[in-house]
Scaffold this motif. Structure first.
Motif, PDB file in Angstrom:
ATOM      1  N   THR A  29       0.831  -1.209   0.000  1.00 32.60           N
ATOM      2  CA  THR A  29       0.000   0.000   0.000  1.00 32.60           C
ATOM      3  C   THR A  29       0.862   1.254   0.000  1.00 32.60           C
ATOM      4  O   THR A  29       0.561   2.226  -0.715  1.00 32.60           O
ATOM      5  CB  THR A  29      -0.915   0.004   1.229  1.00 32.60           C
ATOM      6  OG1 THR A  29      -1.743  -1.175   1.216  1.00 32.60           O
ATOM      7  CG2 THR A  29      -1.806   1.226   1.249  1.00 32.60           C
ATOM      8  N   VAL A  42      -8.059   2.397  -4.678  1.00 37.28           N
ATOM      9  CA  VAL A  42      -8.732   2.305  -3.383  1.00 37.28           C
ATOM     10  C   VAL A  42      -9.495   0.993  -3.252  1.00 37.28           C
ATOM     11  O   VAL A  42      -9.431   0.310  -2.217  1.00 37.28           O
ATOM     12  CB  VAL A  42      -9.683   3.509  -3.198  1.00 37.28           C
ATOM     13  CG1 VAL A  42     -10.537   3.323  -1.950  1.00 37.28           C
ATOM     14  CG2 VAL A  42      -8.884   4.802  -3.096  1.00 37.28           C
ATOM     15  N   THR A  57      -7.112  -1.905  -2.837  1.00 37.62           N
ATOM     16  CA  THR A  57      -6.497  -1.848  -1.513  1.00 37.62           C
ATOM     17  C   THR A  57      -7.444  -2.377  -0.445  1.00 37.62           C
ATOM     18  O   THR A  57      -7.032  -3.134   0.452  1.00 37.62           O
ATOM     19  CB  THR A  57      -6.093  -0.404  -1.189  1.00 37.62           C
ATOM     20  OG1 THR A  57      -5.160   0.066  -2.169  1.00 37.62           O
ATOM     21  CG2 THR A  57      -5.443  -0.320   0.196  1.00 37.62           C
ATOM     22  N   LEU A  58      -8.711  -2.014  -0.517  1.00 34.11           N
ATOM     23  CA  LEU A  58      -9.693  -2.522   0.441  1.00 34.11           C
ATOM     24  C   LEU A  58      -9.854  -4.034   0.317  1.00 34.11           C
ATOM     25  O   LEU A  58      -9.958  -4.744   1.330  1.00 34.11           O
ATOM     26  CB  LEU A  58     -11.038  -1.822   0.230  1.00 34.11           C
ATOM     27  CG  LEU A  58     -11.080  -0.326   0.556  1.00 34.11           C
ATOM     28  CD1 LEU A  58     -12.458   0.251   0.231  1.00 34.11           C
ATOM     29  CD2 LEU A  58     -10.739  -0.081   2.023  1.00 34.11           C
ATOM     30  N   TYR A  76      -9.067  -6.980   3.172  1.00 32.55           N
ATOM     31  CA  TYR A  76      -9.998  -8.046   3.543  1.00 32.55           C
ATOM     32  C   TYR A  76      -9.306  -9.407   3.442  1.00 32.55           C
ATOM     33  O   TYR A  76      -9.463 -10.260   4.326  1.00 32.55           O
ATOM     34  CB  TYR A  76     -11.230  -8.015   2.643  1.00 32.55           C
ATOM     35  CG  TYR A  76     -12.153  -9.187   2.870  1.00 32.55           C
ATOM     36  CD1 TYR A  76     -12.962  -9.246   4.007  1.00 32.55           C
ATOM     37  CD2 TYR A  76     -12.200 -10.238   1.964  1.00 32.55           C
ATOM     38  CE1 TYR A  76     -13.799 -10.328   4.228  1.00 32.55           C
ATOM     39  CE2 TYR A  76     -13.032 -11.323   2.183  1.00 32.55           C
ATOM     40  CZ  TYR A  76     -13.829 -11.363   3.308  1.00 32.55           C
ATOM     41  OH  TYR A  76     -14.650 -12.449   3.524  1.00 32.55           O
TER      42      TYR A  76
END
Length: 256
Positions: A103, A164, A167-168, A172
């Protein structure tokens, strides 16, 4: 006397399945294999050095980190199905660290790309001023080929949105791998160490000196990895322990 980790208060979400319909074990295997394929590109990145292509320090460290993660995955993935506490714990830590590092690298590359785009937009204006033209009125031939902020705006926003979202999703996947490692550890404690506890709300440490997995360098490595976020790895609530015992009983019944 047990030592409470400074991060024991941290409440980390604990998925109990992958995407709601796949077991944590299968999800961990799929996520690890996907990361294995992704990190294989690090080898090709280092091979570019043989062609004489120069790499920046940021690119070189990223490729070297990919090779390290690739080697760790090659060792740990076969042990996921065997439910080895140490290998699953190492896999969880490596995946978590790689998630945060990736990230950071993505943010650095995205920032560099955005700054380069901004400079490319401002370049025609500076050229027009050097030629004695009013700012914002570059020559027609320059204006026809130079990128504009209006044209790049939607593309930039879409790219940022994709970054984004991915990345999320990656975070998870990280939670899934961590939850499976925690489940394996608690299941091992339930099967091999009974109801022995170090604290009222914490399961026993399987890597402690004298414990089944506490000998040698593997025991020291396990204790070091459990020392951070101890409250997460070894329980924290009575309902978590009940859930771990239920999972352990299901594992035993399926094995029998």
């Amino acid at each position: 006397m047990s030592v409470t980790s400074p991060l024991s208060w941290l409440r980390v979400p604990r998925p109990k399945s992958f995407l709601g319909f796949i077991s944590l074990q299968t999800g961990t295997e799929l996520v690890s294999i996907a990361l294995l394929i992704n990190k294989a590109t690090g080898i090709y990145g280092l091979l570019t050095l043989l062609t004489g292509y120069g790499l920046s320090a940021l690119q070189a460290t990223a490729y070297l980190g990919s090779v390290f993660v690739l080697a760790t995955l090659a060792v740990c993935i076969p042990q996921v199905r065997r439910r080895s506490p140490l290998h699953c714990l190492v896999l969880a830590w490596v995946y978590a660290i790689d998630t945060f590092v990736s990230t950071a690298y993505t943010a650095a590359f995205a920032t560099s790309w955005y700054v380069a785009g901004v400079h490319a937009v401002k370049a025609p204006e500076a050229s027009a001023e050097d030629d004695g033209l009013p700012a914002g009125n570059a020559r027609r031939d320059d204006a026809s080929t130079a990128p504009t902020s209006d044209a790049n705006g939607p593309d930039t926003a879409f790219s940022i949105a994709l970054v984004v979202v991915f990345t999320l999703v990656r975070f998870y996947f990280c939670l899934v791998v961590m939850a499976y490692a925690r489940m394996v550890i608690l299941r091992y404690v339930d099967e091999r160490m009974g109801d022995r506890e170090e604290a009222p709300d914490t399961a026993a440490d399987p890597f402690a000196p004298g414990a089944p997995l506490g000998e040698g360098w593997k025991g020291r490595l396990g204790r070091a990895l459990l020392s951070v976020g101890r409250g997460y790895w070894l329980g924290g609530k009575k309902e978590d322990e009940e859930w771990a015992r239920q999972v352990g009983s299901k594992f035993r019944s399926s094995r029998d």
